[in-house]
Design a protein around this motif. Structure first.
Motif, short mmCIF file in Angstrom:
data_model
loop_
_atom_site.label_atom_id
_atom_site.label_comp_id
_atom_site.label_asym_id
_atom_site.label_seq_id
_atom_site.Cartn_x
_atom_site.Cartn_y
_atom_site.Cartn_z
N LEU A 101 40.11 31.52 43.77
CA LEU A 101 40.00 30.82 45.04
C LEU A 101 41.20 29.93 45.26
CD1 LEU A 101 36.23 29.73 44.96
CD2 LEU A 101 37.24 31.92 45.67
N SER A 102 41.61 29.82 46.52
CA SER A 102 42.69 28.91 46.88
C SER A 102 42.18 27.95 47.94
CB SER A 102 43.88 29.69 47.44
OG SER A 102 44.41 30.57 46.47
N CYS A 103 42.78 26.77 47.97
CA CYS A 103 42.45 25.77 48.98
C CYS A 103 43.76 25.17 49.46
CB CYS A 103 41.54 24.70 48.40
SG CYS A 103 41.24 23.29 49.49
N ALA A 104 44.13 25.48 50.69
CA ALA A 104 45.37 24.98 51.26
C ALA A 104 45.10 23.67 51.99
CB ALA A 104 45.96 26.00 52.22
N ALA A 105 45.87 22.66 51.64
CA ALA A 105 45.71 21.34 52.26
C ALA A 105 46.82 21.09 53.26
CB ALA A 105 45.72 20.26 51.19
N SER A 106 46.48 20.40 54.34
CA SER A 106 47.48 19.99 55.33
C SER A 106 47.10 18.62 55.87
CB SER A 106 47.58 21.01 56.47
OG SER A 106 46.34 21.13 57.13
N GLY A 107 48.07 17.96 56.45
CA GLY A 107 47.82 16.64 57.02
C GLY A 107 48.14 15.50 56.07
N ARG A 108 48.30 15.82 54.79
CA ARG A 108 48.59 14.83 53.77
C ARG A 108 49.05 15.56 52.52
NH1 ARG A 108 44.53 9.80 52.20
NH2 ARG A 108 45.57 9.16 50.27
N SER A 109 49.93 14.94 51.79
CA SER A 109 50.43 15.55 50.57
C SER A 109 49.31 15.68 49.53
CB SER A 109 51.55 14.72 49.96
OG SER A 109 51.93 15.24 48.71
N LEU A 110 49.21 16.87 48.94
CA LEU A 110 48.18 17.10 47.94
C LEU A 110 48.33 16.15 46.76
CD1 LEU A 110 45.81 19.18 47.47
CD2 LEU A 110 47.37 20.33 45.89
N SER A 111 49.55 15.74 46.47
CA SER A 111 49.80 14.87 45.32
C SER A 111 49.15 13.49 45.47
CB SER A 111 51.30 14.69 45.11
OG SER A 111 51.89 14.08 46.24
N SER A 112 48.72 13.15 46.68
CA SER A 112 48.07 11.86 46.91
C SER A 112 46.55 11.96 46.90
CB SER A 112 48.52 11.28 48.26
OG SER A 112 48.00 12.05 49.33
N LEU A 113 46.03 13.14 46.59
CA LEU A 113 44.60 13.41 46.68
C LEU A 113 44.01 13.81 45.33
CD1 LEU A 113 44.72 15.56 49.93
CD2 LEU A 113 43.85 13.21 49.76
N ALA A 114 42.84 13.26 45.02
CA ALA A 114 42.03 13.78 43.92
C ALA A 114 41.22 14.94 44.49
CB ALA A 114 41.11 12.69 43.38
N MET A 115 41.11 16.02 43.75
CA MET A 115 40.52 17.25 44.28
C MET A 115 39.36 17.74 43.43
SD MET A 115 42.41 17.75 46.93
CE MET A 115 41.85 19.40 47.42
N GLY A 116 38.48 18.49 44.08
CA GLY A 116 37.36 19.07 43.36
C GLY A 116 36.88 20.34 44.02
N TRP A 117 36.11 21.10 43.28
CA TRP A 117 35.41 22.29 43.79
C TRP A 117 33.91 22.06 43.62
CZ3 TRP A 117 37.51 26.23 46.45
CH2 TRP A 117 38.88 26.48 46.31
N PHE A 118 33.17 22.43 44.65
CA PHE A 118 31.71 22.40 44.61
C PHE A 118 31.20 23.75 45.08
CE2 PHE A 118 30.69 17.87 43.96
CZ PHE A 118 31.96 17.33 44.06
N ARG A 119 29.92 24.00 44.85
CA ARG A 119 29.33 25.24 45.34
C ARG A 119 27.90 24.98 45.78
NH1 ARG A 119 28.96 28.71 39.64
NH2 ARG A 119 27.27 27.50 38.68
N GLN A 120 27.44 25.84 46.66
CA GLN A 120 26.07 25.72 47.15
C GLN A 120 25.47 27.11 47.31
OE1 GLN A 120 25.60 23.36 50.71
NE2 GLN A 120 23.45 22.98 50.26
#
Length: 125
Positions: A20-39
């Protein structure tokens, strides 16, 4: 405002792999803590994996340890989830999530500020 777009889901047989990939925009990914969840249908959203801003520290839910790997490419502003040895119980909609005020987002979905639309993963037996 952060936008997150997941891709890479699909139908796979048990024992197979998906990334899986998650493309981020609007802010640099380096400034964000990231996670994956599922439902899964009829179930609550659950934690899958998280990664610190710098990418050096990761955390996993027990059911996926040793099978899934979370990683990030800050230069590409993209988060990944490599899923190996998939099981039917991994079937769910997978979401990436971001949190901007800390180095580590944690395991609670309520702690995250931004969410993608989700991508379906279906594992057949």
């Amino acid at each position: 405002q952060v936008q997150l777009v997941e891709s890479g889901g699909g139908l796979v047989q048990a024992g197979g792999s998906l990334r899986l990939s998650c493309a981020a925009s609007g802010r640099s990914l380096s400034s964000l803590a990231m996670g994956w969840f599922r439902q899964a249908p009829g179930k609550e959203r659950e934690f899958v994996a998280a990664i610190y801003r710098g990418g050096s520290i990761t955390d996993y839910a027990d059911p996926v340890k040793g099978r899934f790997t979370i990683s990030r490419d800050n230069a590409k502003n993209t988060l990944y989830l490599q899923m190996n040895s998939l099981k039917p119980e991994d079937t769910a909609v997978y979401y990436c999530a971001a949190r901007g005020d800390t180095y580590y987002g944690g395991k609670s979905y309520s702690a995250y500020d931004y969410w993608g639309q989700g991508t379906q993963v279906t594992v057949s037996s």
